[in-house]
Design an enzyme around this catalytic site. Structure first.
Site, PDB file in Angstrom:
ATOM      1  N   ARG A 172      27.711  56.423 -31.793  1.00 60.81           N
ATOM      2  CA  ARG A 172      27.720  56.631 -30.332  1.00 60.81           C
ATOM      3  C   ARG A 172      26.153  56.640 -29.902  1.00 60.81           C
ATOM      4  O   ARG A 172      25.208  57.798 -30.374  1.00 60.81           O
ATOM      5  CB  ARG A 172      28.047  58.063 -29.726  1.00 60.81           C
ATOM      6  CG  ARG A 172      29.740  57.751 -29.915  1.00 60.81           C
ATOM      7  CD  ARG A 172      30.457  58.946 -29.277  1.00 60.81           C
ATOM      8  NE  ARG A 172      31.814  58.618 -28.975  1.00 60.81           N
ATOM      9  CZ  ARG A 172      32.797  59.419 -29.553  1.00 60.81           C
ATOM     10  NH1 ARG A 172      32.590  60.161 -30.648  1.00 60.81           N
ATOM     11  NH2 ARG A 172      33.964  58.790 -29.335  1.00 60.81           N
ATOM     12  N   ASP A 220      42.841  56.226 -27.131  1.00 60.70           N
ATOM     13  CA  ASP A 220      43.312  56.951 -26.059  1.00 60.70           C
ATOM     14  C   ASP A 220      43.936  56.124 -24.952  1.00 60.70           C
ATOM     15  O   ASP A 220      44.826  56.879 -24.295  1.00 60.70           O
ATOM     16  CB  ASP A 220      42.051  57.735 -25.256  1.00 60.70           C
ATOM     17  CG  ASP A 220      41.261  58.367 -26.219  1.00 60.70           C
ATOM     18  OD1 ASP A 220      41.630  59.067 -27.151  1.00 60.70           O
ATOM     19  OD2 ASP A 220      39.941  58.665 -25.900  1.00 60.70           O
ATOM     20  N   GLY A 275      32.687  53.856 -21.997  1.00 63.11           N
ATOM     21  CA  GLY A 275      31.385  53.947 -22.026  1.00 63.11           C
ATOM     22  C   GLY A 275      30.647  52.574 -22.705  1.00 63.11           C
ATOM     23  O   GLY A 275      29.590  52.353 -22.307  1.00 63.11           O
ATOM     24  N   ARG A 302      43.147  59.480 -36.151  1.00 59.27           N
ATOM     25  CA  ARG A 302      42.320  58.156 -35.725  1.00 59.27           C
ATOM     26  C   ARG A 302      42.096  57.330 -37.033  1.00 59.27           C
ATOM     27  O   ARG A 302      41.553  56.086 -36.837  1.00 59.27           O
ATOM     28  CB  ARG A 302      40.905  58.508 -35.226  1.00 59.27           C
ATOM     29  CG  ARG A 302      40.604  57.730 -33.853  1.00 59.27           C
ATOM     30  CD  ARG A 302      39.482  58.317 -33.365  1.00 59.27           C
ATOM     31  NE  ARG A 302      38.170  58.393 -34.126  1.00 59.27           N
ATOM     32  CZ  ARG A 302      37.207  58.977 -33.661  1.00 59.27           C
ATOM     33  NH1 ARG A 302      37.034  59.579 -32.534  1.00 59.27           N
ATOM     34  NH2 ARG A 302      35.987  59.047 -34.558  1.00 59.27           N
ATOM     35  N   GLU A 331      44.548  67.016 -25.325  1.00 56.58           N
ATOM     36  CA  GLU A 331      43.389  67.535 -25.553  1.00 56.58           C
ATOM     37  C   GLU A 331      42.841  68.150 -24.285  1.00 56.58           C
ATOM     38  O   GLU A 331      42.077  69.156 -23.918  1.00 56.58           O
ATOM     39  CB  GLU A 331      42.482  67.135 -26.606  1.00 56.58           C
ATOM     40  CG  GLU A 331      41.900  65.817 -26.282  1.00 56.58           C
ATOM     41  CD  GLU A 331      40.948  65.227 -27.249  1.00 56.58           C
ATOM     42  OE1 GLU A 331      40.574  65.920 -28.097  1.00 56.58           O
ATOM     43  OE2 GLU A 331      40.733  63.827 -26.905  1.00 56.58           O
ATOM     44  N   SER A 339      40.339  51.743 -28.353  1.00 58.28           N
ATOM     45  CA  SER A 339      40.205  53.176 -28.216  1.00 58.28           C
ATOM     46  C   SER A 339      41.663  53.721 -28.578  1.00 58.28           C
ATOM     47  O   SER A 339      42.767  53.118 -28.063  1.00 58.28           O
ATOM     48  CB  SER A 339      39.879  53.310 -26.779  1.00 58.28           C
ATOM     49  OG  SER A 339      40.126  54.732 -26.581  1.00 58.28           O
ATOM     50  N   GLY A 380      35.391  51.640 -26.129  1.00 60.71           N
ATOM     51  CA  GLY A 380      35.946  52.222 -24.809  1.00 60.71           C
ATOM     52  C   GLY A 380      35.195  52.029 -23.526  1.00 60.71           C
ATOM     53  O   GLY A 380      34.096  51.234 -23.718  1.00 60.71           O
TER      54      GLY A 380
HETATM   55  O1  F6P Z   1      37.887  58.505 -27.727  1.00 64.79           O
HETATM   56  C1  F6P Z   1      38.676  58.755 -29.006  1.00 64.79           C
HETATM   57  C2  F6P Z   1      38.428  59.936 -29.345  1.00 64.79           C
HETATM   58  O2  F6P Z   1      39.124  60.196 -30.553  1.00 64.79           O
HETATM   59  C3  F6P Z   1      39.031  61.117 -28.567  1.00 64.79           C
HETATM   60  O3  F6P Z   1      40.454  61.049 -28.432  1.00 64.79           O
HETATM   61  C4  F6P Z   1      38.624  62.383 -29.051  1.00 64.79           C
HETATM   62  O4  F6P Z   1      38.333  63.378 -27.769  1.00 64.79           O
HETATM   63  C5  F6P Z   1      37.085  61.956 -29.348  1.00 64.79           C
HETATM   64  O5  F6P Z   1      37.121  60.551 -29.650  1.00 64.79           O
HETATM   65  C6  F6P Z   1      36.817  62.613 -30.382  1.00 64.79           C
HETATM   66  O6  F6P Z   1      35.300  62.412 -30.639  1.00 64.79           O
HETATM   67  P1  F6P Z   1      34.644  62.542 -31.927  1.00 64.79           P
HETATM   68  O7  F6P Z   1      34.951  61.628 -33.024  1.00 64.79           O
HETATM   69  O8  F6P Z   1      33.220  62.223 -31.770  1.00 64.79           O
HETATM   70  O9  F6P Z   1      34.843  63.890 -32.587  1.00 64.79           O
END
Ligand code: F6P
Length: 374
Positions: A74, A153, A106, A295, A258, A151, A104
């Site tokens: 990111r 999500d 963004g 994930r 969440e 993604s 995603g």
């Molecule tokens: O957007 C994907 C995601 O896994 C979301 O479901 C979750 O809120 C977020 O990313 C977690 O982000 P990170 O890996 O930065 O903790």
């Protein structure tokens, strides 16, 4: 010959590697030159060894690998104009005139921003002497951007499904099956939080797939029957859960997205739900957060397929793009590949979040795909 950079950005999702593979191999087949941009937009900003030409063999074995081999990030630097200036510089130095971004909303918005600023960035690089006109004349007005939605999500509008969502769903279901067997033995209740940010797709699909008793979704805050329960979703939930036990259920499974909220937009947290089950129903309750297990791991067959056919289409979209056409996002609608304007999809996606923040839950549900809201 088109030189096509491919990058993965934002949270990783299973199937991203299959997308990179498809873009690379179809690009080669169509006489283009593919490049992997490593570590997401950070690779564009940093340049050097993070931008590497891809050959056929470089993506061998990618179909079955989880995560993203070329890395993701990111990138804070890419969010600044100076970062995007560096990105433009590195692209031009490598002769890259098209970018396929898998990420995603963004990440895809970032790609569109780069495209909209492109001519200004190139002019600035020339004016400040960082590039000479001859190096970038043919790239000056023409940056092609294509979006692939990666993604877990499944929160992007204008596509029924995003790359990685089904793998994640599968992983969640496996974990919930494991919880179910131990819960059965002890007649316990489990409260499980799943990912998805402000999209309840993973939570809802998992709840249906494992037969959960209750699910909390951001788009449809409880109580479901406001006429009967007012704002008191705890009463509604407890009534339903105790009824299921009376009907014969040995366990209670509650799933929380969440981003779940109540009708006043207060977050619904697992520990609070546990305390309600403990104190009001006397259930022996445990909380489980599946975290990033959701994930990880190898992509399921559907994500390999989806990422491959969409990766093929991304290269075709690069080849047919013109400076006048808006950047496309490759989607899937009713089992057909689509290519609609990227920023329209992003705008619609943001409208869902906006509707939720204004407590217009009906609109939020309507904006989600029909299968979700049914
Ligand atoms: O957007 C994907 C995601 O896994 C979301 O479901 C979750 O809120 C977020 O990313 C977690 O982000 P990170 O890996 O930065 O903790």
């Amino acid at each position: 010959r088109k030189k096509i950079g491919v990058l993965t950005s934002g949270g990783d999702s299973s199937g991203m590697n299959a997308a990179v593979r498809a873009v690379a191999r179809i690009a080669l087949q169509r006489g283009c030159v593919p490049f992997a941009i490593h570590e997401g937009y950070e690779g564009l900003v940093e340049g050097g060894a993070l931008i590497r030409r891809l050959g056929w063999d470089d993506v061998r074995g990618y179909l079955s690998l989880g995560g993203t081999v070329i890395g993701t990030a990111r990138s804070a630097r890419f969010r600044t104009r100076e970062g995007r200036l560096l990105a433009a510089f590195n692209m031009i130095k490598n002769g890259i005139d098209a970018l396929v971004v898998c990420g995603g909303d963004g990440s895809l918005t970032g790609a569109d921003l780069l495209r909209s600023e492109w001519t200004g960035l190139v002019d600035e690089l020339i004016e400040t002497g960082r590039l000479v006109t001859s190096e970038c004349q043919h790239l000056r007005t023409n940056l092609t951007i294509v979006g692939l939605v990666g993604s877990i999500d499944n929160d992007m509008s204008s596509t029924d499904i995003t790359i990685g969502a089904y793998t994640s769903l599968h992983r969640i279901c496996e974990s919930l099956d494991s919880l179910t067997s131990t819960a059965m033995s002890h007649q316990r209740a489990f409260v499980v939080e799943v990912m998805g940010r402000h999209c309840g797709w993973l939570a809802l699909m998992a709840a249906i797939s494992v037969g959960a008793d209750w699910v909390f979704l951001p788009e449809r805050p409880p109580p479901l029957d406001s006429a009967k329960y007012g704002a008191n979703w705890e009463d509604e939930m407890c009534e339903r859960l105790s009824q299921n036990r009376k009907l014969g259920s040995r366990i209670t499974l509650v799933i929380i997205c969440e981003g779940a909220i109540d009708q006043n937009l207060n977050p619904i947290k697992p520990d609070y739900v546990k305390s309600v089950l403990d104190s009001r129903l006397g259930f022996d309750t445990r909380v489980t957060n599946l975290g990033h297990v959701q994930r990880g791991g190898a992509p399921c067959a559907y994500d390999r397929y989806l990422a491959t056919v969409q990766g093929v289409e991304a290269v075709e979209a690069v080849l047919r793009s013109t400076p006048e056409t808006p950047a496309p996002m490759i989607g899937m609608s009713q089992h057909r590949i689509t290519a609609g304007p990227l920023m329209d999809a992003v705008k619609l996606t943001h409208e869902v979040a906006e509707a939720i923040s204004k407590k217009d839950f009906k609109k939020a549900m309507d904006l989600r795909d029909p299968d979700f809201t049914r």
